[in-house]
Design an enzyme around this catalytic site. Structure first.
Site: not given
Length: 185
Positions: A79, A169, A171
């Site tokens: 991002c 994302h 994560e």
């Protein structure tokens, strides 16, 4: 393997937890003297690219990290991290590291309300859960950059040499395959 995670702003803790679960050592890169410590890979997390870019310069970290990336250190930009790596930003006069030969559009899907989840194909991995939060997308790639994923016709993941740039994302999901891919680069 030691992974340095930029920790001046943004979603760095989530990356750190995943890499630790995968057996890697991590260090948080918060100030210039942290860059003197040994690390083999670099993560530029999501967050606010203009804030991260300013802090990197104000803290004296920018040129050192740029040199490490240019010298071939594997880097994962998610991002805002993708924006930091991009050679060009179509809707902003600023550009940062300029090491990834792509043109990125900031906040391309709109503001926070434009955030969404998408299960899409990533080259070499198959279907992957993608979380887009005020996300950019890649408008075009230059020669040498490999497109790894598209979302509704927009490029959302690329690889160039040892750089992995993602609009989303990884994560924020429980699928660690992209982090493993990065560790194997």
């Amino acid at each position: 393997m030691v992974i340095g995670i930029l920790a001046v702003q943004g979603a760095f803790i989530e990356h750190e937890k995943i890499f630790k679960e995968l057996g890697a050592d991590t260090i948080q890169l918060r100030q210039k003297n942290d860059l003197d410590r040994h690390f083999d890979r670099l993560v530029l997390p999501g967050g606010e690219s203009t804030v991260q870019g300013k802090l990197l310069k104000d803290l004296g970290m920018f040129n050192i990290l740029k040199e490490k990336i240019e010298n071939g250190m594997p880097v994962l930009g998610t991002c805002a991290g993708l924006i930091l790596l991009a050679e060009n930003i179509s809707n902003d006069t600023r550009a940062y590291f300029k090491t990834l030969p792509v043109t990125v559009k900031r906040n391309a899907y709109g503001r926070q309300l434009g955030s969404f989840h998408y299960d899409g194909e990533i080259k070499g991995l198959g279907t992957f859960p993608m979380e887009f939060i005020r996300a950019p997308y890649i408008e075009n790639v230059s020669s040498g950059a490999e497109i790894l994923a598209e979302t509704d016709g927009k490029i959302t993941a690329v690889r160039y040499k040892k750089q992995l740039g993602l609009s989303f994302h990884p994560e924020l999901c429980s699928d660690y395959r992209l982090h493993k891919m990065f560790m194997e680069m």
